[in-house]
Design a protein around this motif. Structure first.
Motif, PDB file in Angstrom:
ATOM      1  N   LYS A 209       0.819  -1.212   0.000  1.00 34.84           N
ATOM      2  CA  LYS A 209       0.000   0.000   0.000  1.00 34.84           C
ATOM      3  C   LYS A 209       0.845   1.250   0.000  1.00 34.84           C
ATOM      4  CE  LYS A 209      -3.683  -2.569   2.018  1.00 34.84           C
ATOM      5  NZ  LYS A 209      -4.504  -2.894   3.138  1.00 34.84           N
ATOM      6  N   PRO A 210       0.370   2.358  -0.512  1.00 35.77           N
ATOM      7  CA  PRO A 210      -0.935   2.532  -1.158  1.00 35.77           C
ATOM      8  C   PRO A 210      -0.883   2.095  -2.616  1.00 35.77           C
ATOM      9  CG  PRO A 210       0.217   4.623  -1.129  1.00 35.77           C
ATOM     10  CD  PRO A 210       1.130   3.625  -0.468  1.00 35.77           C
ATOM     11  N   ARG A 211      -1.900   1.391  -3.025  1.00 32.67           N
ATOM     12  CA  ARG A 211      -1.900   0.902  -4.404  1.00 32.67           C
ATOM     13  C   ARG A 211      -2.476   1.954  -5.350  1.00 32.67           C
ATOM     14  NH1 ARG A 211      -4.643  -4.815  -3.242  1.00 32.67           N
ATOM     15  NH2 ARG A 211      -5.549  -3.633  -1.527  1.00 32.67           N
ATOM     16  N   ILE A 212      -1.918   2.030  -6.541  1.00 35.48           N
ATOM     17  CA  ILE A 212      -2.371   2.984  -7.565  1.00 35.48           C
ATOM     18  C   ILE A 212      -2.624   2.192  -8.838  1.00 35.48           C
ATOM     19  CG2 ILE A 212      -1.703   4.973  -8.988  1.00 35.48           C
ATOM     20  CD1 ILE A 212       0.212   5.728  -6.629  1.00 35.48           C
ATOM     21  N   ARG A 213      -3.696   2.487  -9.490  1.00 40.47           N
ATOM     22  CA  ARG A 213      -3.991   1.811 -10.747  1.00 40.47           C
ATOM     23  C   ARG A 213      -4.312   2.866 -11.792  1.00 40.47           C
ATOM     24  NH1 ARG A 213      -3.402  -1.577 -14.570  1.00 40.47           N
ATOM     25  NH2 ARG A 213      -5.240  -1.973 -15.819  1.00 40.47           N
ATOM     26  N   ASN A 214      -3.545   2.909 -12.840  1.00 41.24           N
ATOM     27  CA  ASN A 214      -3.844   3.811 -13.942  1.00 41.24           C
ATOM     28  C   ASN A 214      -4.338   2.967 -15.109  1.00 41.24           C
ATOM     29  OD1 ASN A 214      -3.991   5.640 -15.972  1.00 41.24           O
ATOM     30  ND2 ASN A 214      -1.957   6.515 -15.646  1.00 41.24           N
ATOM     31  N   ALA A 215      -5.653   2.933 -15.277  1.00 44.66           N
ATOM     32  CA  ALA A 215      -6.249   2.059 -16.290  1.00 44.66           C
ATOM     33  C   ALA A 215      -5.947   2.525 -17.700  1.00 44.66           C
ATOM     34  CB  ALA A 215      -7.757   1.967 -16.073  1.00 44.66           C
ATOM     35  N   LYS A 216      -5.454   3.756 -17.828  1.00 42.51           N
ATOM     36  CA  LYS A 216      -5.120   4.285 -19.147  1.00 42.51           C
ATOM     37  C   LYS A 216      -3.800   3.719 -19.650  1.00 42.51           C
ATOM     38  CE  LYS A 216      -7.113   8.889 -19.710  1.00 42.51           C
ATOM     39  NZ  LYS A 216      -6.756  10.304 -19.412  1.00 42.51           N
ATOM     40  N   GLU A 217      -2.969   3.288 -18.709  1.00 39.13           N
ATOM     41  CA  GLU A 217      -1.664   2.763 -19.102  1.00 39.13           C
ATOM     42  C   GLU A 217      -1.833   1.538 -19.968  1.00 39.13           C
ATOM     43  OE1 GLU A 217       0.713   1.879 -15.731  1.00 39.13           O
ATOM     44  OE2 GLU A 217       1.068   3.993 -15.259  1.00 39.13           O
ATOM     45  N   THR A 218      -1.011   1.423 -20.987  1.00 34.37           N
ATOM     46  CA  THR A 218      -1.070   0.234 -21.819  1.00 34.37           C
ATOM     47  C   THR A 218      -0.272  -0.882 -21.154  1.00 34.37           C
ATOM     48  OG1 THR A 218       0.720   1.227 -23.078  1.00 34.37           O
ATOM     49  CG2 THR A 218      -1.472   1.345 -24.040  1.00 34.37           C
ATOM     50  N   LYS A 219       0.826  -0.499 -20.490  1.00 35.42           N
ATOM     51  CA  LYS A 219       1.634  -1.477 -19.765  1.00 35.42           C
ATOM     52  C   LYS A 219       0.999  -1.720 -18.406  1.00 35.42           C
ATOM     53  CE  LYS A 219       6.020  -0.953 -18.731  1.00 35.42           C
ATOM     54  NZ  LYS A 219       7.352  -0.294 -18.734  1.00 35.42           N
TER      55      LYS A 219
END
Lengths: 222, 296
Positions: A209-219
């Motif tokens: 933590k803290p977790r981050i998710r960027n759904a826009k990333e292709t990788k």
């Protein structure tokens, strides 16, 4: 949904003991379904606070309290009431509360609720924890029932010695997760898989933590 | 003789369980170790059993070993993550301990520190895999060790679990993960135990039947109602109830335990017994004598 429970009113009042003017911020999603942050609960809170000599400068039920930008836009029309308030009472989950913290840097924000778990509403106002957000789903290996969540020990290889008549040692009200998984996999013709699988210990680095998710990333993010 | 040698020799093996003290005073422990001298093949040191905080099982195992007994260190997964478990296993080996019994461990909610964070980073089968890896000279990440462990790994099983099938499947996974012997939950019903043994024999692991002496019918009923996997048959409860006094109930319980042990041995039903005396340690030599396990 995120399950919340209202804290003791005494604790809420103690938090805002130095402030008279209060703005109430609810959420139309989970907190409304949990009856902790819907329009009705905001009205109740207003009545309670007024009786305590507080003044509610305004209130608003955000559409999705954890959606920071959307909530920011929605709250523009309440700028005056928020300005007039000494503090904000967030009637949402911990995430929704922190939306207000992020949007109002100069204003104290207090939560009204304890955030309990991620769960399902199985009957009206009855919630069961279903997912621990561990970051590495194993439902595909366990007949769709999560042992990380449904087993108090979160163990990954069959029932422990505390299983009594299909119930958990922690409470006779709790069914043994691994007996449920066994029965479910048997029913869906996956008993052989149940017998042959020894899941490895979980990779808790997926839970750093803290977790981050960027759904826009292709990788894939790490 | 090591526990492994004893079990592989085909003799009827007796192991006994000792709970570490809640505190640092080991006088009572030393008395029990004297009592068991020459009478048992190995002594288990329990690991915060029932989630009640006590001296570590590792420290007690060393005391057991220094006293001249074969020691079995019980290891639960409740209180330590994978780093701590592995480092304690390396330490146990360095101290001369060669037997370990892996178990998941009672939940903290059963114990005296209910607010504690339960760990369960691994559970019993994964712990057995970890022990096998250390025995092969690698940690669980595959990194080579400066000196492997040499553990004789065991586990626990509940022969009368309900439902039984998932428990039997887990039993098979424990064997697959390297468990060579099992100490069972307390058993009372030979017929039920025979059903389990017919399954266990196919798996090739050694089985030590759990023995808990019943003090009276109330205790028997309590075990039936509250303890997972224990089933005292109605006939035994009636036999205890029929005894007229507290002392005679206890003697009846001791006679029943001895009778059970004698039958297990004479009919070669299993490979030995595991005595969980729970405060009745002083009577263990007598039970063994009645069962025909001691000549004196």
């Amino acid at each position: 949904m995120i399950i919340t429970k209202k804290r003791d009113m005494d604790a809420i009042l103690d938090n805002i003991r130095n402030y008279r003017h209060v703005f109430l911020l609810g959420c139309s999603e989970c907190a409304t379904l949990c009856a902790t942050g819907g329009a009705e609960q905001l009205e109740e809170m207003k009545t309670l606070l007024t009786a305590q000599g507080k003044e509610v400068t305004g209130m608003f039920v955000a559409k999705t309290g954890c959606q920071v930008l959307g909530t920011k836009v929605e709250l523009r029309q309440h700028a005056e009431a928020i300005n007039a308030a000494d503090c904000i009472l967030a009637m949402a989950c911990g995430a929704g509360t922190q939306t207000a913290v992020e949007l109002f840097e100069d204003k104290p924000v207090y939560t009204v609720n304890d955030t309990l778990f991620l769960g399902n509403m199985t009957r009206l106002q009855q919630f069961h924890e279903r997912c621990s957000q561990c970051g590495e789903c194993i439902l595909d290996k366990t007949g769709g029932i999560c042992p990380v969540t449904a087993c108090p020990k979160g163990i990954l290889v069959g029932p422990c010695g505390g299983c009594k008549d299909g119930k958990c040692e922690v409470s006779p009200d709790v069914p043994c997760a691994w007996v449920k998984i066994y029965e479910r996999m048997k029913r869906i013709d996956q008993l052989q898989e149940f017998c042959n699988t020894i899941l490895p210990p979980k990779d808790w680095s997926k839970n750093t933590k803290p977790r981050i998710r960027n759904a826009k990333e292709t990788k894939e993010s790490p | 003789m090591s526990l492994q040698e004893a079990l592989e020799s085909g003799k009827f093996v007796v192991t006994a369980e000792i709970a570490p003290p809640k505190g640092t005073n080991t006088d009572e422990i030393k008395h029990l170790l004297d009592l068991y001298d020459g009478r048992v093949d190995a002594i288990n040191a329990t690991d915060n059993q029932s989630a009640v905080m006590r001296m570590s099982s590792l420290a007690l195992s060393k005391i057991v070993l220094d006293h001249g007994h074969e020691a079995v260190v019980q290891m639960t997964c409740r209180d330590r993550n994978r780093l701590a478990l592995q480092s304690d296993l390396l330490g146990a080996h360095a101290l001369g301990i060669r037997n370990v019994v892996a178990m998941t461990g009672d939940h903290v909610i059963a114990g005296d520190h209910k607010q504690a964070k339960p760990v369960y980073d691994v559970e019993s089968v994964q712990l057995l895999q970890m022990i096998r890896s250390l025995n092969e000279g690698r940690d669980m990440m595959g990194t080579p060790l400066k000196g492997p462990t040499g553990f004789y790994a065991g586990a626990v099983v509940t022969p009368e679990a309900n439902p039984l099938e998932p428990q039997l499947i887990k039993f098979a996974k424990k064997v697959q993960a390297g468990a060579k012997y099992f100490q069972t939950q307390a058993i009372y019903d030979i017929t039920m135990f025979n059903i389990f043994m017919s399954h266990a024999r196919k798996m090739g692991a050694k089985v030590l039947a759990g023995i808990v002496v019943l003090k009276n019918e109330r205790m028997a009923q309590y075990l039936n109602d509250n303890i997972a996997g224990i089933r005292v048959p109605a006939g035994m409860i009636a036999e205890l109830a029929a005894a007229p006094s507290k002392a005679e109930k206890l003697e009846t319980g001791i006679r029943m335990a001895a009778r059970l042990i004698r039958q297990l041995k004479e009919e070669r039903i299993c490979d030995g017994i595991h005595i969980m005396a729970i405060g009745m340690e002083e009577r263990v030599p007598e039970i063994m004598k009645q069962a025909g396990l001691l000549s004196d």
